[in-house]
Design a protein around this motif. Structure first.
Motif, short mmCIF file in Angstrom:
data_model
loop_
_atom_site.label_atom_id
_atom_site.label_comp_id
_atom_site.label_asym_id
_atom_site.label_seq_id
_atom_site.Cartn_x
_atom_site.Cartn_y
_atom_site.Cartn_z
N SER A 1 0.85 -1.20 0.00
CA SER A 1 0.00 0.00 0.00
C SER A 1 0.88 1.24 0.00
O SER A 1 0.93 1.99 0.97
CB SER A 1 -0.93 -0.02 1.21
OG SER A 1 -0.18 -0.20 2.40
N TYR A 2 1.58 1.44 -1.12
CA TYR A 2 2.54 2.53 -1.18
C TYR A 2 1.84 3.89 -1.18
O TYR A 2 2.27 4.82 -0.50
CB TYR A 2 3.39 2.36 -2.44
CG TYR A 2 4.76 2.96 -2.31
CD1 TYR A 2 5.71 2.41 -1.45
CD2 TYR A 2 5.13 4.06 -3.06
CE1 TYR A 2 6.97 2.94 -1.32
CE2 TYR A 2 6.40 4.61 -2.95
CZ TYR A 2 7.32 4.05 -2.08
OH TYR A 2 8.56 4.60 -1.95
N ALA A 3 0.76 4.00 -1.93
CA ALA A 3 0.02 5.25 -1.98
C ALA A 3 -0.95 5.35 -0.81
O ALA A 3 -1.49 4.35 -0.34
CB ALA A 3 -0.75 5.37 -3.30
N THR A 4 -1.19 6.58 -0.37
CA THR A 4 -2.10 6.80 0.76
C THR A 4 -3.49 6.27 0.47
O THR A 4 -4.13 5.64 1.32
CB THR A 4 -2.18 8.31 1.09
OG1 THR A 4 -0.87 8.77 1.44
CG2 THR A 4 -3.13 8.56 2.24
N LYS B 1 -3.94 2.59 1.15
CA LYS B 1 -4.09 2.27 2.58
C LYS B 1 -5.55 2.40 2.99
O LYS B 1 -6.07 1.58 3.77
CB LYS B 1 -3.23 3.21 3.43
CG LYS B 1 -1.72 3.07 3.22
CD LYS B 1 -0.98 4.10 4.05
CE LYS B 1 0.54 3.95 3.92
NZ LYS B 1 1.03 4.26 2.57
N VAL B 2 -6.22 3.39 2.42
CA VAL B 2 -7.62 3.63 2.78
C VAL B 2 -8.54 2.62 2.08
O VAL B 2 -9.36 1.95 2.72
CB VAL B 2 -8.03 5.07 2.42
CG1 VAL B 2 -9.53 5.29 2.69
CG2 VAL B 2 -7.19 6.07 3.20
N SER B 3 -8.39 2.49 0.77
CA SER B 3 -9.35 1.71 -0.01
C SER B 3 -9.17 0.21 0.14
O SER B 3 -10.15 -0.54 0.08
CB SER B 3 -9.25 2.09 -1.50
OG SER B 3 -7.95 1.79 -1.99
N VAL B 4 -7.95 -0.25 0.34
CA VAL B 4 -7.69 -1.70 0.41
C VAL B 4 -7.59 -2.19 1.84
O VAL B 4 -8.19 -3.22 2.20
CB VAL B 4 -6.41 -2.07 -0.37
CG1 VAL B 4 -6.12 -3.57 -0.25
CG2 VAL B 4 -6.54 -1.67 -1.84
N LEU B 5 -6.86 -1.46 2.67
CA LEU B 5 -6.61 -1.92 4.03
C LEU B 5 -7.61 -1.37 5.05
O LEU B 5 -7.62 -1.82 6.20
CB LEU B 5 -5.19 -1.55 4.47
CG LEU B 5 -4.06 -2.26 3.70
CD1 LEU B 5 -2.71 -1.70 4.12
CD2 LEU B 5 -4.11 -3.76 3.91
N GLY B 6 -8.41 -0.41 4.64
CA GLY B 6 -9.42 0.13 5.55
C GLY B 6 -8.88 1.12 6.56
O GLY B 6 -9.52 1.36 7.60
N LEU C 1 -3.82 -4.44 11.26
CA LEU C 1 -5.12 -5.05 11.52
C LEU C 1 -5.90 -5.26 10.22
O LEU C 1 -6.62 -6.26 10.07
CB LEU C 1 -5.92 -4.17 12.48
CG LEU C 1 -5.41 -4.11 13.92
CD1 LEU C 1 -6.16 -3.04 14.71
CD2 LEU C 1 -5.57 -5.48 14.59
N GLY C 2 -5.75 -4.33 9.28
CA GLY C 2 -6.47 -4.43 8.02
C GLY C 2 -6.03 -5.63 7.20
O GLY C 2 -6.85 -6.39 6.67
N VAL C 3 -4.72 -5.86 7.10
CA VAL C 3 -4.24 -6.99 6.31
C VAL C 3 -4.45 -8.30 7.06
O VAL C 3 -4.69 -9.35 6.44
CB VAL C 3 -2.77 -6.80 5.91
CG1 VAL C 3 -1.81 -7.09 7.05
CG2 VAL C 3 -2.43 -7.65 4.69
N GLN C 4 -4.41 -8.25 8.39
CA GLN C 4 -4.70 -9.46 9.18
C GLN C 4 -6.14 -9.92 8.91
O GLN C 4 -6.40 -11.11 8.72
CB GLN C 4 -4.50 -9.17 10.66
CG GLN C 4 -4.71 -10.38 11.57
CD GLN C 4 -4.66 -9.99 13.06
OE1 GLN C 4 -5.17 -8.93 13.45
NE2 GLN C 4 -4.05 -10.84 13.86
N LYS C 5 -7.05 -8.97 8.86
CA LYS C 5 -8.46 -9.29 8.59
C LYS C 5 -8.65 -9.71 7.13
O LYS C 5 -9.35 -10.68 6.84
CB LYS C 5 -9.33 -8.08 8.90
CG LYS C 5 -10.81 -8.30 8.66
CD LYS C 5 -11.62 -7.04 9.00
CE LYS C 5 -13.10 -7.24 8.73
NZ LYS C 5 -13.88 -6.00 9.05
#
Length: 416
Positions: free
Chosen positions: A307-310, A313-318, A340-344
């Protein structure tokens, strides 16, 4: 026995390709007790090659040469061998049959004269038969020195070293034993490790040498023992490793070249039946790359989000935009939400996340360049730490990767 390794090729001298052959040959010869005294890279020039041969004659027992055995006019090693050994090229029928079968049978095209010329070898040489390529190796002796010529193609060179050269050297020469033991440490720098083991190092037997091999965030300690009695060497190495473990066991994560921290982590995760995923920003997928480099990693490493772009981080990892606005994209809060986002997302037991300013520009964050936050999501919560790894950019990334593995290992070991 002493050996010199010579690579031939202008492409190496101008930096167009990196010489990996010398390292493989050196490691292979070292394992059978041959001391490497020198590594040289020289140009595709007959005079340069001849001068090099002459300078090494009777100075070392073996000269291992790679490169210059191809079918084109710029490959002059065979002709140079003939001049140095006052010899001539002759056709080797076994090699010709092999080249013909390879070109016409596997590559499915007519064999050319240039291909046939690969079967030309010096009449006085012992042919090293190359089953995986068209260029045979050559073994020739002059006075007290053996000159061995190998193709520069890495997989062909490796085949000949393992299947032709090493067995022949072992059969024909008496050699001492050279044993190595590598101890991998994480989390402390070279100078601090050296201070902790100073007394131990001063009391090593004379036939055991210690070398420090530092890298960002880790130090490898290599013990090397040389002698004629293998049992004595092995016993001395083992005893000193045991005593070293009592001193710095808290930072030792593995042993030997293949026992890297990623290998150790893979074994621990497999033993516990646990899985892991990664969410990487400043490290750009390098943690995932290291995990995936281990054979069998698919049993515990599920996947990664770079998630290099900000907005990623928002759209994919929440990651919440509110956290980014309030704390900056480089912050403990964002690192925690990434983990936590990628764990989920990946449904894993553990997840590691990195966000930071590797430099040289600040990007979307206000944090000082060199700042990195690493968060580790576990089955029971999240651990997050802040670091400043300085500069340059490559150092920041490498140290962040190594620190991430160190954090994972420490947490997993708590549950053993």
């Amino acid at each position: 026995m002493k050996a010199t390794i010579v690579t031939i090729g202008d492409e190496i001298l101008i930096g167009q390709i990196i010489d990996t052959n010398s390292g493989f040959i050196a490691k292979s010869l070292d394992k059978i007790g041959i001391q490497i005294t020198e590594m040289l890279s020289i140009s595709d020039d007959k005079k340069q090659i001849l001068d090099t041969f002459l300078s090494l004659q009777n100075k070392v027992d073996l000269v291992v040469i790679t490169g210059g055995l191809g079918p084109t006019k710029d490959d002059i090693t065979k002709h140079t061998f003939c001049e140095y050994f006052d010899d001539k090229l002759i056709q080797n029928d076994e090699v010709l049959d092999h080249v013909t079968a390879l070109i016409e049978g596997i590559f499915n095209r007519p064999i050319t004269q240039m291909n046939k010329d690969q079967a030309l070898v010096p009449s006085k040489c012992h042919v090293l038969f190359n089953k995986v390529g068209t260029a045979p190796g050559m073994w020739m002796k002059k006075e007290n020195t053996v000159f061995i010529s190998l193709p520069g193609v890495p997989y062909e060179m490796k085949y000949l070293v393992e299947n032709e050269i090493l067995p022949k050297v072992v059969r024909e020469y008496k050699r001492p034993y050279i044993l190595h033991k590598t101890i991998l440490t994480y989390g402390q720098g070279e100078s601090l490790v050296a201070e902790r083991i100073e007394d131990w190092e001063n009391n090593l037997p004379e036939f055991i040498k210690l070398a420090y091999l530092p890298a960002p965030g880790r130090v490898r300690l290599r013990l090397s023992a040389r002698g004629t009695n293998k049992e004595i060497l092995e016993k001395a190495i083992d005893e000193n490793v045991i005593s070293l473990t009592k001193i710095i066991g808290d930072i030792i994560v593995g042993f030997d070249e293949d026992e890297t921290i990623e290998v150790v982590l893979g074994r621990l995760l497999t033993q516990q039946g646990k899985t892991i995923s990664t969410a990487e920003s400043c490290t750009g997928g390098k943690i995932a790359q290291v995990f995936a480099s281990v054979s069998g990693a698919s049993s515990y490493f599920v996947g990664s989000v770079v998630s290099y772009a900000t907005e990623t981080k928002v759209s994919v990892l929440g990651v919440s935009q509110q956290a980014i606005d309030a704390f900056s994209v480089v912050s403990s809060q964002v690192a925690t939400q990434m983990a936590l986002g990628v764990q989920k997302l990946m449904k894993t037991d553990y997840a590691i996340a990195t966000t930071g300013n590797a430099g040289p520009l600040k990007g979307d964050a206000d944090a000082t360049i060199g700042t990195v936050f690493i968060a580790l999501a576990t089955p029971s919560g999240v651990i997050v730490e802040e670091f400043n790894f300085g500069q340059p950019r490559e150092k920041v990334i490498d140290r962040a990767v190594n620190k991430a593995f160190e954090m994972i290992q420490k947490e997993i070991l708590k549950n053993l």
